[in-house]
Design a protein around this motif. Structure first.
Motif, short mmCIF file in Angstrom:
data_model
loop_
_atom_site.label_atom_id
_atom_site.label_comp_id
_atom_site.label_asym_id
_atom_site.label_seq_id
_atom_site.Cartn_x
_atom_site.Cartn_y
_atom_site.Cartn_z
N SER A 240 8.43 -14.53 5.22
CA SER A 240 6.65 -14.51 5.40
C SER A 240 6.71 -13.22 6.57
O SER A 240 6.09 -12.04 7.11
CB SER A 240 5.92 -15.78 5.49
N THR A 247 5.84 -5.27 7.32
CA THR A 247 4.15 -4.23 5.90
C THR A 247 3.38 -3.98 6.67
O THR A 247 3.20 -2.48 6.41
CB THR A 247 3.85 -5.65 4.97
N GLN A 254 -1.95 -4.69 -0.14
CA GLN A 254 -1.43 -5.44 -1.29
C GLN A 254 -0.19 -5.87 -1.21
O GLN A 254 -0.61 -7.41 -1.54
CB GLN A 254 -1.48 -4.56 -3.04
N SER A 255 0.74 -5.73 -0.70
CA SER A 255 1.72 -6.12 -0.43
C SER A 255 1.31 -6.94 0.78
O SER A 255 1.90 -8.69 1.12
CB SER A 255 3.04 -5.47 -0.21
N SER A 257 -1.51 -8.72 1.99
CA SER A 257 -2.66 -9.65 1.55
C SER A 257 -1.72 -10.60 0.96
O SER A 257 -1.53 -12.06 1.38
CB SER A 257 -3.61 -8.87 0.49
N LYS A 258 -0.72 -10.25 0.45
CA LYS A 258 0.19 -11.55 -0.52
C LYS A 258 1.63 -11.93 0.58
O LYS A 258 0.77 -13.68 0.22
CB LYS A 258 1.00 -10.82 -1.62
N TRP A 259 1.91 -11.30 1.12
CA TRP A 259 2.51 -11.64 2.34
C TRP A 259 2.10 -13.22 3.42
O TRP A 259 2.61 -14.43 3.61
CB TRP A 259 3.56 -11.77 2.93
N LYS A 260 0.86 -12.78 3.86
CA LYS A 260 -0.11 -13.32 4.47
C LYS A 260 -0.45 -15.18 3.83
O LYS A 260 -0.11 -16.10 4.07
CB LYS A 260 -1.72 -12.82 4.62
N ARG A 261 -0.69 -14.62 2.12
CA ARG A 261 -1.38 -15.40 1.10
C ARG A 261 -0.11 -16.96 0.99
O ARG A 261 -0.52 -17.99 1.46
CB ARG A 261 -1.93 -15.34 0.21
N ILE A 262 1.02 -16.24 0.84
CA ILE A 262 2.52 -16.54 1.16
C ILE A 262 2.43 -17.90 2.48
O ILE A 262 2.63 -18.71 2.82
CB ILE A 262 3.31 -16.20 0.75
#
Length: 290
Positions: A240, A247, A254-255, A257-262
């Motif tokens: 991550s 990124t 969008q990507s 945000s996704k990886w920060k969430r993971i």
């Protein structure tokens, strides 16, 4: 060759501390950022001894977690160390006590440490390493000079590991796998963990594109013992972090945000394990929410 590579801004903060040390410092950095080596380097500068003599120096104490925790008894035991008479010479600092992963100290242990920080010997520095500051009591944190570990530039890293006779291919591979975390890179390159880690990274990538049901069906494959789960979570964190770095430069919100969430989910799972949550339930919760 230097024994360590340090980000220039982090180095400036450390040099300032060495020139005018307080009685306690917190070295803050994610797991794999090289805190242990950095602490050894800082200790060698404070005590004015060789880097490779630090761990055997009689006035150096290292406290590490036992079963992911540091108890009040372990902190109280430092009193014996603090009562040792140090050599009478012209050095400002003659003794160093290190507490690794200090965020896993129990509340009682932190309160015991606070008492020691309130009246430490003048020739002593406490060094706390921290993955994050969230588990530290504000009263303890207020006693620390905190320095955040920033990653060295890629140019610095490549130059450092090239001087250690690593191939350009291996360095680039380790950089990608670690997200540029210097401690993880060192493990990959010097301890031969690259192939083992590549398999884990492949499993993580495969897992992330699965449906939620397929992920849950993979639990028994992923979880054999607690150490397997720890390794899996750490690989998820490193993957991550590396992807977020790549990124961020592409302005792909969008990507990002996704990886920060993971990354946040993986950290939550890591903390839950440190607090002795049931490992299989931790894994199930992680896989459901990925």
């Amino acid at each position: 060759m230097d024994s360590i590579v340090i980000n220039s801004s982090t180095n400036q903060e450390l040099v300032s501390f060495i020139e005018k040390p307080s009685q306690a410092i917190g070295i803050v950095g994610v797991n794999g950022s090289g805190k242990r080596t950095l602490v050894q380097w800082l200790t060698s500068k404070l005590l004015q001894i060789n880097f490779d003599k630090v761990t055997t120096y009689p006035y150096y104490l290292d406290i590490s977690p036992v079963n992911d925790s540091i108890s009040i008894e372990e902190i109280r035991n430092t009193q014996k160390f603090l009562k040792l008479k140090t050599p009478e010479d012209d050095r400002l600092i003659r003794r160093v006590a290190v507490i690794e992963h200090a965020e896993v100290m129990t509340r009682e242990a932190q309160n015991a440490l606070l008492k020691q920080l309130e009246e430490p010997p003048n020739d002593t520095v406490f060094i706390l390493t921290l993955d994050n500051v969230h588990g530290i009591l504000p009263t303890v944190l207020s006693r620390l000079t905190t320095i955040n570990i920033h990653k060295p530039s890629k140019t610095q890293i490549i130059s450092f590991f090239s001087a250690m006779k690593n191939s350009e291919s291996d360095i680039n591979k380790a950089y990608l796998l670690s997200g540029g975390l210097i401690g993880s890179m060192s493990s990959f390159l010097t301890e031969g963990e690259t192939e083992k880690t590549e398999i884990t990274i492949g499993e993580v990538k495969e897992l992330l594109v699965m449906s939620k049901l397929d992920r849950l069906l993979s639990i028994d494959k992923l979880y054999v013992k607690k150490d397997d789960l720890k390794q899996f979570i750490q690989m998820l964190i490193q993957m991550s972090q590396g992807t977020i770095i790549q990124t961020a430069s592409k302005n792909d919100n969008q990507s990002l945000s996704k990886w920060k969430r993971i990354l946040s989910l993986a950290y939550d799972a890591k903390v839950a394990l440190q607090k002795n949550a049931q490992p299989k339930l931790v894994l199930m919760d992680l896989l459901i929410n990925l």
